[in-house]
Design a protein around this motif. Structure first.
Motif, short mmCIF file in Angstrom:
data_model
loop_
_atom_site.label_atom_id
_atom_site.label_comp_id
_atom_site.label_asym_id
_atom_site.label_seq_id
_atom_site.Cartn_x
_atom_site.Cartn_y
_atom_site.Cartn_z
N ALA A 80 -2.39 15.56 -5.67
CA ALA A 80 -2.16 14.26 -5.87
C ALA A 80 -3.29 13.55 -4.95
O ALA A 80 -3.89 12.43 -5.49
CB ALA A 80 -0.61 13.67 -5.20
N GLU A 81 -3.67 14.08 -4.06
CA GLU A 81 -4.84 13.33 -3.06
C GLU A 81 -5.99 13.86 -4.03
O GLU A 81 -6.94 12.66 -4.02
CB GLU A 81 -4.95 14.22 -1.84
N ASP A 82 -6.29 14.73 -4.74
CA ASP A 82 -7.52 14.83 -5.59
C ASP A 82 -7.48 13.76 -6.48
O ASP A 82 -8.46 13.18 -6.90
CB ASP A 82 -7.51 16.12 -6.22
N ASP A 99 0.99 -1.32 0.06
CA ASP A 99 -0.21 0.00 -0.15
C ASP A 99 0.83 1.21 0.13
O ASP A 99 2.27 1.03 0.12
CB ASP A 99 -0.98 0.08 1.23
N PHE A 100 0.30 2.36 -0.04
CA PHE A 100 0.85 3.69 -0.27
C PHE A 100 0.09 4.84 0.31
O PHE A 100 -1.06 5.02 0.21
CB PHE A 100 1.41 3.92 -1.66
N ASP A 157 -4.78 6.36 6.12
CA ASP A 157 -5.04 7.26 4.94
C ASP A 157 -3.98 6.73 3.80
O ASP A 157 -3.56 7.67 3.10
CB ASP A 157 -4.64 8.62 5.23
N ARG A 158 -4.31 5.30 3.56
CA ARG A 158 -3.44 4.96 2.52
C ARG A 158 -4.21 4.15 1.64
O ARG A 158 -5.67 3.93 1.80
CB ARG A 158 -2.31 3.95 3.11
N PRO A 206 4.24 9.41 -2.27
CA PRO A 206 4.91 8.72 -3.21
C PRO A 206 4.21 9.00 -4.30
O PRO A 206 4.67 9.31 -5.57
CB PRO A 206 4.74 7.32 -2.70
N ALA A 207 2.95 9.27 -4.48
CA ALA A 207 2.10 9.13 -5.63
C ALA A 207 2.32 10.67 -6.11
O ALA A 207 2.62 10.94 -7.33
CB ALA A 207 0.53 9.12 -5.49
#
Length: 778
Positions: A390-392, A373-374, A409-410, A378-379
């Motif tokens: 990135a979160e969006d 998982d991540f 939150d992964r 990193p994304a």
């Protein structure tokens, strides 16, 4: 009467402006985008101010916006949402159960069978004569919902499993599946066994500790994505009430005494029910024939159905017939997925084709993320965007059903989705783009690993302030949390660096982790880290650097793997290299490790010689931290060889060195605190041996609670027990009784013989009898 909506915000005004520029009515935009006319009207009038990113993307495609205009629309939508809240700093077990799906349907027969098994486990007997608790293997093809079913089961067992639910991803399809001993260490850590204790357990002791603890738990353990019987067999409990549920693509026929539950495709009714749950009952019931076609084209597999249904859910004005036609078109155009003849590729492709360009790019890049998982950082690094962006993008992929949630939150990619993302990445980004993204992520992971690890190094500590840093590393706890949480990822990056011949980089990362490694001895990969680092030193032709990492390797072989012979060989090799290079400091460390290794097997005369030589060399090299560490070993050695006065004199020397103002800034606080704790603990045994009860009590009172705070329960129990013995002999009965009880409160965390000594001492106090002669062992 009012309309019920406020004035249109920036997003609503921009949407209306873009629609009118293209001379589209609301109805025409609804037809082109799949978003209902009512929803579009609400957004334009300000009634709906927080549209999902997937909805914004559908509107942008309906408006045929170019990338700059699409970005403007997304920015306006983001501005309308509340800002992200600061995440709480909470320690979460790596084996926490992920959040289950809200719209679970079907599988009632399988659930009933598993719940019956759970009741059997809950009602099972205790003790070695009771039958082993039941276990289940849920098997079936990829995408059939094995993990979802197991999580659903576990979520419903809170009353019969009061000790909780745990999930371990066994990574059975990876190149390196998770070995059983690593699973044992991880679970025991989640169940409260301190890392220091785990580090001292051999393979058989580790298994025995697991069986002892699991026999007392009323919990459910999901071993997800198992690849072989060898991974699972040691983890099946022999007694107690722990229910183990294994998921696998294989039947694992070699496991005996387990209940096998097969998951295939959903039946037609269950498939329709899943569509209703995601798309809406009215739409499905209005087009039953089209719904049947959709389920057939998805092969009645839950994963494919969910992806297709999520696509339709954001396009409320489009019919299911339109969805079916698109799926059929994709099905004709695309080759079968490498996982076999599963009909999932068309559903993936349809949702992928409707993503905004930047979200599609993010999806492709996520195939490069190592590990299970991540998180968001990193994304963000892979895509080269900010954390909010990135979160969006990740939330858009989650909304589209192309991404799954993991603990806290992964996020995680289903292995089929990872395969599909990798295929699109190869086709669309090319080798050059792939190498650049992979390199970007590798460098960030290793840079962050170095910064986090150096929190524990005497000459570094807190990294310099950097407002652009993607993760918080403001204290040692945050640094340790990052190293542990991202362990799989930075280790994979470390391996890539080694394979690429980045020898200096490999040595730098390993060096940064040296002081931290004492805090995570049970990890299971330190031997590999220092083997690679030693090889890097040799490849660079740097004998001093190789000697450094051979010394660290000696520690890893013994502390982490109990490979004593190899540890001695590594330290001797380090000594030879350091002597050849004229490296006084590494000669000192080699002698220190050799003394420690000889001491560990009661080979005391050579241990004393190595310790004495190490102290001389540390003094010559002016390394006070190394000198103090060896001195603590000498206190223990002098006691073991019957030289108590020399042990006390060495202890006094340690305390004088710590108090010397010349060393105030040379000894980091964490090294100073641990040296004091270790020295006082060691000398307390000398006082106890000699019957110096007042000196022993004063020393132990000074460190009471410090091992507890570190989670080192075995040493903590010895402090309480020995303090109780000393106080009892001083006639301070009330405090002695409190210390004996403190040992008993550590039930399940300390050796049985320590608890038995505490019970015996407490009973003697209660009966007014003299306590039996105590045993003072380290």
């Amino acid at each position: 009467m009012g309309s019920g909506g406020g004035p249109a915000g920036p997003f609503g005004r921009l949407l209306r402006e873009l629609r009118q520029d293209r001379r589209l009515t609301i109805e025409e935009l609804a037809e082109a985008s799949g978003v209902s006319g009512r929803a579009i009207g609400d957004m334009e009038r300000g009634r709906s101010r927080r549209p999902h990113r997937g909805t914004v993307t559908a509107l942008a495609q309906g408006l045929e916006l170019d990338e700059p205009a699409h970005a403007r629309l997304l920015a306006a939508a983001r501005a309308a949402r509340p800002g992200p809240q600061q995440a709480e700093s909470v320690r979460v077990s790596p084996h926490t159960l992920p959040r289950g799906v809200r719209d679970f349907v079907g599988r009632q027969g399988e659930l009933a069978e598993l719940r019956a098994l759970a009741r059997e486990a809950a009602e099972g007997g205790e003790g070695r004569d009771a039958p082993a608790p039941p276990a289940a293997v849920v098997y079936g093809p990829p995408g059939s919902g094995k993990t979802t079913l197991a999580v659903r089961l576990a979520e419903g067992l809170t009353s019969s499993c009061p000790d909780g639910a745990f999930l371990v991803d066994m990574r059975g399809l990876d190149e390196r599946p998770l070995p059983a001993d690593q699973v044992l260490s991880g679970l025991l850590g989640s169940w409260g066994v301190p890392d220091a204790e785990l580090a001292g357990l051999g393979a058989e002791e580790l298994l025995a500790r697991y069986r002892d603890l699991s026999a007392r738990l009323r919990a459910v353990l999901v071993l997800d994505n198992a690849g072989s019987e060898d991974q699972i067999r040691p983890l099946l409990p022999r007694e107690g009430r722990l229910l183990v549920v294994v998921t696998s693509r294989r039947t694992l026929a070699g496991l005996e005494g387990v209940r096998r539950v097969e998951l295939g495709a959903l039946n037609r009714q269950e498939s329709a029910a899943l569509l209703r749950a995601v798309v809406g009952t009215g739409r499905v019931d209005a087009e039953p024939a089209a719904a049947n076609v959709v389920t057939e084209l998805c092969g009645h597999l839950p994963l494919a159905l969910r992806v297709a249904a999520n696509w339709a859910a954001t396009r409320t004005s489009w019919s299911l017939r339109r969805l079916a036609d698109r799926l059929a078109d994709e099905d004709r155009r695309l080759d079968a997925l490498s996982a076999g003849d599963l009909r999932v590729n068309s559903a993936f492709a349809l949702s992928y084709s409707r993503l905004a360009p930047e979200a599609a790019r993010m999806f492709r890049l996520l195939s490069l993320v190592p590990g299970g998982d991540f998180g968001v950082p990193p994304a963000a690094v892979l895509a080269g965007v900010s954390l909010p962006e990135a979160e969006d993008l990740l939330e858009e992929l989650l909304e589209a059903g192309l991404l799954l949630t993991a603990r806290q939150d992964r996020y995680r990619l289903h292995d089929l989705l990872r395969l599909y993302a990798a295929s699109r990445h190869r086709a669309e980004d090319g080798t050059e783009g792939s190498l650049a993204a992979r390199s970007r992520l590798r460098h960030w992971l290793l840079d962050t690993a170095v910064l986090a690890g150096r929190w524990y190094e005497p000459d570094y500590g807190m990294p310099p302030a950097d407002p652009g840093r993607l993760v918080a590393l403001d204290d040692r706890e945050q640094a340790a949390r990052w190293i542990r949480t991202e362990g799989d990822s930075w280790l994979a990056a470390f391996r890539e660096a080694a394979a690429a011949g980045e020898h200096t980089r490999v040595a730098e990362v390993a060096e940064a982790m040296h002081w931290f490694s004492d805090h995570w001895v049970s990890w299971g990969h330190w031997v590999e880290v220092y083997e690679r680092a030693a090889a890097a030193g040799a490849a660079l032709g740097d004998a001093g650097l190789e000697a450094t990492h051979r010394n660290y390797l000696a520690w890893a072989y013994w502390a982490c793997a109990r490979r004593h012979h190899e540890a001695v060989d590594a330290a001797l090799c380090a000594l030879c290299l350091a002597e050849g290079a004229g490296d006084t400091l590494q000669q000192a460390w080699a002698h220190a490790y050799l003394g420690w290794l000889r001491d560990a097997v009661d080979d005391l005369p050579p241990a004393a010689d190595h310790y004495r030589r190490a102290m001389e060399l540390f003094t010559e090299a002016d390394d006070v931290n190394g000198y103090l560490q060896v001195c603590c070993g000498v206190v223990r050695l002098m006691r073991a060889t019957g030289r108590p006065q020399e042990a006390v004199e060495t202890y006094r020397g340690i305390m004088e060195t710590l108090a010397d103002p010349r060393h105030r800034d040379r000894i980091p606080p964490n090294v100073r605190d641990f040296t004091t704790l270790s020295a006082v603990y060691s000398v307390s045994f000398v006082h106890l041996d000699r019957g110096d009860w007042r000196e022993a009590a004063d020393a132990l009172r000074g460190i009471r609670g410090q091992f507890d705070a570190r989670g080192w329960h075995k040493q903590a129990s010895k402090v309480h027990l020995h303090l109780a013995h000393a106080l009892a002999r001083l006639g301070e009965r009330a405090e002695a009784a409190a210390e004996y009880r403190a040992v008993l409160w550590l039930e399940g965390l300390v050796p049985a013989e320590v608890r038995e000594d505490a019970r015996t001492g407490l009973a003697a106090l209660a009966g007014g009898r003299p306590a039996p002669p105590p045993r003072f062992t380290l």
